[in-house]
Design a protein around this motif. Sequence first.
Motif, PDB file in Angstrom:
ATOM      1  N   LEU A  98      36.898  41.996  44.326  1.00 37.22           N
ATOM      2  CA  LEU A  98      36.713  43.035  45.342  1.00 37.22           C
ATOM      3  C   LEU A  98      37.891  43.075  46.296  1.00 37.22           C
ATOM      4  N   LEU A  99      38.276  41.926  46.826  1.00 39.34           N
ATOM      5  CA  LEU A  99      39.370  41.918  47.799  1.00 39.34           C
ATOM      6  C   LEU A  99      40.716  42.208  47.144  1.00 39.34           C
ATOM      7  N   SER A 100      40.860  41.837  45.875  1.00 36.32           N
ATOM      8  CA  SER A 100      42.102  42.163  45.176  1.00 36.32           C
ATOM      9  C   SER A 100      42.258  43.665  45.029  1.00 36.32           C
ATOM     10  N   ARG A 101      41.159  44.346  44.754  1.00 38.13           N
ATOM     11  CA  ARG A 101      41.207  45.814  44.653  1.00 38.13           C
ATOM     12  C   ARG A 101      41.539  46.458  45.997  1.00 38.13           C
ATOM     13  N   ARG A 124      49.032  41.328  43.203  1.00 37.55           N
ATOM     14  CA  ARG A 124      50.282  42.010  42.856  1.00 37.55           C
ATOM     15  C   ARG A 124      51.370  41.014  42.461  1.00 37.55           C
ATOM     16  N   VAL A 125      51.392  39.876  43.131  1.00 41.62           N
ATOM     17  CA  VAL A 125      52.386  38.849  42.790  1.00 41.62           C
ATOM     18  C   VAL A 125      52.027  38.181  41.473  1.00 41.62           C
ATOM     19  N   ASP A 126      50.772  37.775  41.332  1.00 47.63           N
ATOM     20  CA  ASP A 126      50.368  37.035  40.138  1.00 47.63           C
ATOM     21  C   ASP A 126      50.345  37.912  38.882  1.00 47.63           C
ATOM     22  N   ARG A 127      50.245  39.207  39.067  1.00 43.27           N
ATOM     23  CA  ARG A 127      50.320  40.097  37.907  1.00 43.27           C
ATOM     24  C   ARG A 127      51.680  39.965  37.232  1.00 43.27           C
ATOM     25  N   LYS A 128      52.731  39.793  38.041  1.00 44.20           N
ATOM     26  CA  LYS A 128      54.076  39.617  37.484  1.00 44.20           C
ATOM     27  C   LYS A 128      54.364  38.151  37.177  1.00 44.20           C
ATOM     28  N   LEU A 141      52.217  35.432  36.814  1.00 40.97           N
ATOM     29  CA  LEU A 141      51.330  34.706  35.906  1.00 40.97           C
ATOM     30  C   LEU A 141      50.778  35.563  34.775  1.00 40.97           C
ATOM     31  N   GLY A 142      51.120  36.842  34.751  1.00 44.70           N
ATOM     32  CA  GLY A 142      50.644  37.707  33.683  1.00 44.70           C
ATOM     33  C   GLY A 142      49.200  38.132  33.822  1.00 44.70           C
ATOM     34  N   HIS A 143      48.677  38.159  35.045  1.00 41.43           N
ATOM     35  CA  HIS A 143      47.304  38.626  35.268  1.00 41.43           C
ATOM     36  C   HIS A 143      47.303  40.159  35.212  1.00 41.43           C
ATOM     37  N   ASP A 144      47.115  40.706  34.011  1.00 42.95           N
ATOM     38  CA  ASP A 144      47.327  42.143  33.807  1.00 42.95           C
ATOM     39  C   ASP A 144      46.215  43.016  34.366  1.00 42.95           C
ATOM     40  N   THR A 145      45.061  42.447  34.663  1.00 43.06           N
ATOM     41  CA  THR A 145      43.966  43.224  35.250  1.00 43.06           C
ATOM     42  C   THR A 145      43.381  42.441  36.422  1.00 43.06           C
ATOM     43  N   VAL A 146      42.705  43.173  37.310  1.00 43.14           N
ATOM     44  CA  VAL A 146      42.047  42.533  38.446  1.00 43.14           C
ATOM     45  C   VAL A 146      40.983  41.549  37.956  1.00 43.14           C
ATOM     46  N   ALA A 147      40.248  41.944  36.903  1.00 43.48           N
ATOM     47  CA  ALA A 147      39.183  41.078  36.384  1.00 43.48           C
ATOM     48  C   ALA A 147      39.752  39.752  35.894  1.00 43.48           C
ATOM     49  N   ARG A 148      40.859  39.811  35.170  1.00 44.23           N
ATOM     50  CA  ARG A 148      41.448  38.572  34.681  1.00 44.23           C
ATOM     51  C   ARG A 148      41.992  37.740  35.839  1.00 44.23           C
ATOM     52  N   HIS A 149      42.610  38.406  36.798  1.00 46.34           N
ATOM     53  CA  HIS A 149      43.136  37.696  37.967  1.00 46.34           C
ATOM     54  C   HIS A 149      42.017  36.978  38.709  1.00 46.34           C
ATOM     55  N   ALA A 150      40.904  37.665  38.911  1.00 48.93           N
ATOM     56  CA  ALA A 150      39.780  37.066  39.625  1.00 48.93           C
ATOM     57  C   ALA A 150      39.233  35.854  38.872  1.00 48.93           C
ATOM     58  N   GLU A 151      39.119  35.964  37.557  1.00 50.44           N
ATOM     59  CA  GLU A 151      38.593  34.869  36.744  1.00 50.44           C
ATOM     60  C   GLU A 151      39.533  33.656  36.768  1.00 50.44           C
ATOM     61  N   GLU A 152      40.820  33.896  36.559  1.00 51.56           N
ATOM     62  CA  GLU A 152      41.779  32.801  36.527  1.00 51.56           C
ATOM     63  C   GLU A 152      41.908  32.141  37.897  1.00 51.56           C
TER      64      GLU A 152
END
Length: 337
Positions: free
Chosen positions: A199-202, A209-213, A215-226
């Motif tokens: 929720l807060l990432s959205r 935004r940093v970890d997407r580049k 760590l390769g967290h390509d979606t919010v859902a994956r970022h939240a889980e990891e």
Amino acid sequence: MNFQTSAMAAGNSGLTRPPLKVPVTHQHIFTILQTLIAEGRVPRSDRPLRILDIGCGDGRLINSLQSLFTRHMPELQVEICGFDIGEHGFKDSSQLSGTLELLTENHPGIDWSNRVRLISDGDPWGYEAGSFDLAVSNQVIEHVEDLQHFLVNLRETLAPGGQSVHVFPLSQCMQEAHCLVPFSHWIKDYNYRVAWIALLSRLGIGRYRVDRKLLGHDTVARHAEETAKFIECWTTYRSFGEIARMAGNLSMATSYHFTKNLLPTKLRQMMGRKPARKYRRWTPFGIEWLSYLFVRSMTSATLVISPLRYDIGERIAKEKAYRAHREQHEAMREAAE
């Protein structure tokens, strides 16, 4: 060697040098060390002052401390060592190679290969008893699962009268320091934690935004889980009371006194002002306590942990001697009557 005089000599040398650019927590730790040295709270001997960086990582804290001591206390010989845990992501020793390269480049002439090491998780630190006068750590204790093991090794490693300084977030800190999502480490239900981070990432809060580049967290859902996995597996947040109780069981003193100084040091750095040469040791108790409550909720706390030694045998002997003296005095008075 007079530690305080050494510090003043650097400031009165008449040389104009550009300020060293070091992270605020590194400057904060160095100023605490300066304060402890100036107050005579650090063991003195003919050998260099020995400092251990616990969980030295990429070596940047060692690099900063070596530079700051050279700049501000040039007459004081220091020997800074460090270690990290090999299993924590650096099994191929690439971390150690990078650390040695950084330190050798910035501080040539020192054999850093004999000062920096990797150890295995759960093993003893491997230093002789009483090897170090000071120990420091920066953002490490919240990653220590077995605090008992940590404290036992810390007590063994420090020389009599030694001090250790640790900067890290307590459990009361509202901001989770690694994902920057407030309160995410407070949520114990794993699924709710994932949902909260998502929720807060959205909403643009946190490191997505940093970890997407990075760590390769390509979606919010994956970022939240990891991110939730990281918090669950690699962090252990504790309160001051919990740490103080565990340290007390090992006859170690714990103080949060310098916690109040981190934010002013940050402000001085932001304003381009010179850092304090030493911290004021005491403030009115109420102000000290309130400032600690505020700072521990907003950012990292600072704890000084030091082994205590108390000769109970000497105390018992003196109490026995005093009682014997009183009994003898009473007997003489009764005889006189």
